[in-house]
Design an enzyme around this catalytic site. Structure first.
Site, PDB file in Angstrom:
ATOM      1  N   LEU A 201       0.883  -1.161   0.000  1.00  6.73           N
ATOM      2  CA  LEU A 201       0.000   0.000   0.000  1.00  6.73           C
ATOM      3  C   LEU A 201       0.921   1.211   0.000  1.00  6.73           C
ATOM      4  CD1 LEU A 201      -2.770  -0.835   2.649  1.00  6.73           C
ATOM      5  CD2 LEU A 201      -3.115  -0.493   0.200  1.00  6.73           C
ATOM      6  N   ASP A 202       0.663   2.201  -0.868  1.00  4.45           N
ATOM      7  CA  ASP A 202       1.599   3.319  -0.949  1.00  4.45           C
ATOM      8  C   ASP A 202       1.511   4.211   0.285  1.00  4.45           C
ATOM      9  OD1 ASP A 202      -0.362   5.437  -1.359  1.00  4.45           O
ATOM     10  OD2 ASP A 202      -0.615   4.680  -3.381  1.00  4.45           O
ATOM     11  N   LEU A 203       2.433   5.168   0.353  1.00  3.24           N
ATOM     12  CA  LEU A 203       2.589   6.033   1.527  1.00  3.24           C
ATOM     13  C   LEU A 203       1.283   6.697   1.943  1.00  3.24           C
ATOM     14  CD1 LEU A 203       4.694   7.449   3.472  1.00  3.24           C
ATOM     15  CD2 LEU A 203       4.762   9.279   1.770  1.00  3.24           C
TER      16      LEU A 203
ATOM     17  N   SER B 131      -1.809   5.754   1.203  1.00  3.66           N
ATOM     18  CA  SER B 131      -2.961   4.855   1.294  1.00  3.66           C
ATOM     19  C   SER B 131      -3.006   4.182   2.655  1.00  3.66           C
ATOM     20  CB  SER B 131      -2.894   3.794   0.183  1.00  3.66           C
ATOM     21  OG  SER B 131      -2.952   4.394  -1.087  1.00  3.66           O
TER      22      SER B 131
END
Length: 237
Positions: A103-105, A107
């Site tokens: 999961l990106d930063l 999210s």
């Protein structure tokens, strides 16, 4: 599945990709008894990868957890730039684990972590068809955006499509969408929304396959139940 050694070593929590490359250069990594080289690929399911004399595959009792990842944390075992990682939130698990997927930063939501390589590969691999569902708050023309999101589109030279898109709530500036996908390419939801001329304000993963986040608190983790583990082992479609 063949992957670069640096990527495998990083995914299994032994080092960052940059550190893994140094380990390989220093002759501290072997594949099937032969000293590895930078650029080499391997298959963790059939190749024996040794780092500093220790097998990459965990020998500890298997651990399977879910974390409600907050925004502001990166999905990595460690970060060369000193940013907060999801490992800071799971340091009390009691054994070394690593994330399944990313999961990106910016999210948040459901993230699985384990020390079981076969489980990680099975859950993350696209061939297993694990549908991932996200709640996405967006701004923009919802009607036009929904029409675009409901059709296949080309992103980063790949044709992708949503498994399902629903409007949960409409607001003056946009709305809240439920978007389900199974490919799981890098920042796919954000790129799909951008393609649909929608600006993502927040993005939260709420389920992987039939396993849901439920009411787990932000920044908290818990062990998966046996029933949840069995659901994740199964092919979805």
């Amino acid at each position: 599945m063949q992957e670069r050694l640096q990527k495998i070593i990083s995914a299994y929590g032994r080092a960052s990709r940059r550190e893994a490359e140094k380990l390989i250069n220093d002759g501290r990594v072997s594949v099937n008894g032969i000293v590895a080289y930078v650029g080499q690929s391997a298959d963790i399911s059939c190749d024996e990868i040794i780092v500093d004399g220790v097998s990459l595959l965990q020998k500890d009792a298997p651990v399977y957890i879910m974390l409600n990842k907050p925004r502001g944390y990166i999905t990595s075992v460690r970060d060369d730039r000193g940013r907060k990682t999801v490992m800071d939130l799971t340091s009390d698990v009691g054994t070394r684990i690593y994330p399944v997927g990313r999961l990106d930063l910016d999210s948040e939501g459901l993230l699985l972590l384990t020390n079981d390589g076969q489980f990680a590969n099975d859950v993350a691999h696209p061939s297993k068809g694990k549908i991932k569902t996200y709640l996405v708050r967006v701004s923009g023309d919802i009607k036009e955006g929904l029409d675009i999101l409901s059709k296949p589109m080309q992103i980063d030279e790949h044709v992708v499509s949503a498994h399902g898109v629903k409007l949960l709530k409409q607001t003056e500036s946009g709305g809240i969408l439920s978007i389900s996908i199974h490919e799981g390419r890098n920042r796919q939801i954000r790129k799909m929304c951008a393609h649909a001329k929608l600006r993502v304000l927040s993005l939260k993963r709420v389920s992987v396959g039939a396993v849901t986040l439920g009411n787990l608190g932000v920044g908290k983790w818990r062990h998966l139940t046996e029933a949840e583990r069995n659901l994740l082992w199964k092919k979805t479609f």
